[in-house]
Design a protein around this motif. Sequence first.
Motif, PDB file in Angstrom:
ATOM      1  N   ARG A  55      -0.059 -14.981  10.022  1.00 15.01           N
ATOM      2  CA  ARG A  55       0.572 -14.219   8.936  1.00 15.01           C
ATOM      3  C   ARG A  55      -0.369 -14.194   7.747  1.00 15.01           C
ATOM      4  O   ARG A  55      -0.853 -15.243   7.301  1.00 15.01           O
ATOM      5  N   VAL A  56      -0.650 -12.982   7.252  1.00 11.11           N
ATOM      6  CA  VAL A  56      -1.612 -12.771   6.173  1.00 11.11           C
ATOM      7  C   VAL A  56      -0.921 -12.027   5.039  1.00 11.11           C
ATOM      8  O   VAL A  56      -0.244 -11.016   5.256  1.00 11.11           O
ATOM      9  N   LEU A  57      -1.104 -12.516   3.819  1.00 12.95           N
ATOM     10  CA  LEU A  57      -0.599 -11.863   2.625  1.00 12.95           C
ATOM     11  C   LEU A  57      -1.752 -11.158   1.925  1.00 12.95           C
ATOM     12  O   LEU A  57      -2.755 -11.786   1.582  1.00 12.95           O
ATOM     13  N   ASP A  58      -1.612  -9.846   1.732  1.00  9.61           N
ATOM     14  CA  ASP A  58      -2.521  -9.101   0.867  1.00  9.61           C
ATOM     15  C   ASP A  58      -1.856  -9.018  -0.495  1.00  9.61           C
ATOM     16  O   ASP A  58      -0.881  -8.294  -0.685  1.00  9.61           O
ATOM     17  N   LEU A  59      -2.372  -9.784  -1.430  1.00 13.37           N
ATOM     18  CA  LEU A  59      -1.776  -9.928  -2.755  1.00 13.37           C
ATOM     19  C   LEU A  59      -2.424  -8.936  -3.722  1.00 13.37           C
ATOM     20  O   LEU A  59      -3.639  -8.819  -3.778  1.00 13.37           O
ATOM     21  N   ALA A  60      -1.568  -8.253  -4.521  1.00 11.57           N
ATOM     22  CA  ALA A  60      -2.029  -7.158  -5.380  1.00 11.57           C
ATOM     23  C   ALA A  60      -2.654  -6.084  -4.500  1.00 11.57           C
ATOM     24  O   ALA A  60      -3.749  -5.595  -4.737  1.00 11.57           O
ATOM     25  N   ALA A  61      -1.916  -5.706  -3.465  1.00 12.61           N
ATOM     26  CA  ALA A  61      -2.440  -4.858  -2.394  1.00 12.61           C
ATOM     27  C   ALA A  61      -2.703  -3.420  -2.826  1.00 12.61           C
ATOM     28  O   ALA A  61      -3.461  -2.712  -2.160  1.00 12.61           O
ATOM     29  N   GLY A  62      -2.075  -2.969  -3.915  1.00 12.22           N
ATOM     30  CA  GLY A  62      -2.298  -1.601  -4.357  1.00 12.22           C
ATOM     31  C   GLY A  62      -1.890  -0.607  -3.287  1.00 12.22           C
ATOM     32  O   GLY A  62      -0.829  -0.691  -2.685  1.00 12.22           O
ATOM     33  N   THR A  63      -2.768   0.354  -3.020  1.00 16.48           N
ATOM     34  CA  THR A  63      -2.484   1.391  -2.028  1.00 16.48           C
ATOM     35  C   THR A  63      -2.901   0.985  -0.621  1.00 16.48           C
ATOM     36  O   THR A  63      -2.801   1.787   0.308  1.00 16.48           O
ATOM     37  N   GLY A  64      -3.387  -0.245  -0.459  1.00 17.12           N
ATOM     38  CA  GLY A  64      -3.674  -0.750   0.878  1.00 17.12           C
ATOM     39  C   GLY A  64      -5.105  -0.626   1.339  1.00 17.12           C
ATOM     40  O   GLY A  64      -5.368  -0.650   2.545  1.00 17.12           O
ATOM     41  N   LYS A  65      -6.049  -0.535   0.406  1.00 15.32           N
ATOM     42  CA  LYS A  65      -7.456  -0.438   0.791  1.00 15.32           C
ATOM     43  C   LYS A  65      -7.889  -1.646   1.625  1.00 15.32           C
ATOM     44  O   LYS A  65      -8.509  -1.500   2.679  1.00 15.32           O
ATOM     45  N   LEU A  66      -7.576  -2.844   1.146  1.00 17.59           N
ATOM     46  CA  LEU A  66      -7.903  -4.042   1.913  1.00 17.59           C
ATOM     47  C   LEU A  66      -6.952  -4.209   3.087  1.00 17.59           C
ATOM     48  O   LEU A  66      -7.382  -4.606   4.185  1.00 17.59           O
TER      49      LEU A  66
END
Length: 271
Positions: A55-66
């Motif tokens: 399970r991975v959290l993309d924090l401050a993900a915005g529009t999902g670039k990362l």
Amino acid sequence: MTSSSPPPPASAGHDPHDHADRAASFDRDADVYAQVRPTYPRDAVEWLLPAGARRVLDLAAGTGKLTEVVVGLAGAGTDVVAVDPSLPMLAELSARLPGVATRQGTAEHLPLPDASVDAVLVAQAWHWFDADAAAAEIARVLRPGGTLGVVWNDRDAEVDWVARFGEILHRGDRLEPAAGHDALTELGGRFTAVEAETFRWVDRLPSGALRTLAGTRSYLLRLPEAERETRLAEVDALEATHPDLAGRTEIELPYVTYAFRARTRGAVPPR
């Protein structure tokens, strides 16, 4: 809206030197942001992402670039959740990546249980956080031995036109963050020593997109309309006259990507 269309003018009454006001600017024109902001190099994300993460959290993900790169690398069996304070940004992410769960939240108040993720990744956002509070929350949601990874794209200012572009964007900007080298300085004793790596790559944009890219910068979004238009006209002039840009149908924008990782203290429990 095409990639060469500028966002509408910023509203009056905003302070381009106020940290909170600048952070709130990303609620505007999420679709434009998604079109022209750079992605992150695959090898940098591979370096950040721990093997076997479930399970991975993309924090401050915005529009999902990362997020998009993480999803492509993680493969089946890995759950990715995206957290951001901006609902318009998360809506754009969901439209592009409908299989990714999203949650509204901030680095200082994460909407996740204790010890619930194997990795927390942060792209181009650490400077918006209260670093100590964010580090405490990230440590809370990470499992023992979990990874915090921070990635940061800097334009390669060793290239002449890129340096001139940056000068136009940030002239007078008192809040422009330091280079990514300083991204993790306040982790306290919650994490192991920070490791760092650097990656070089080139983003390719259609001609005319430099104006649109400039218009997504928080500083320009909060400038008075007349000053903002003057800056964008300078960007147009740079593209029209610089020998490395004039007459090109595609712009090659070089980046230096700085990646940082650290792990929560304690052994990873058996599963």
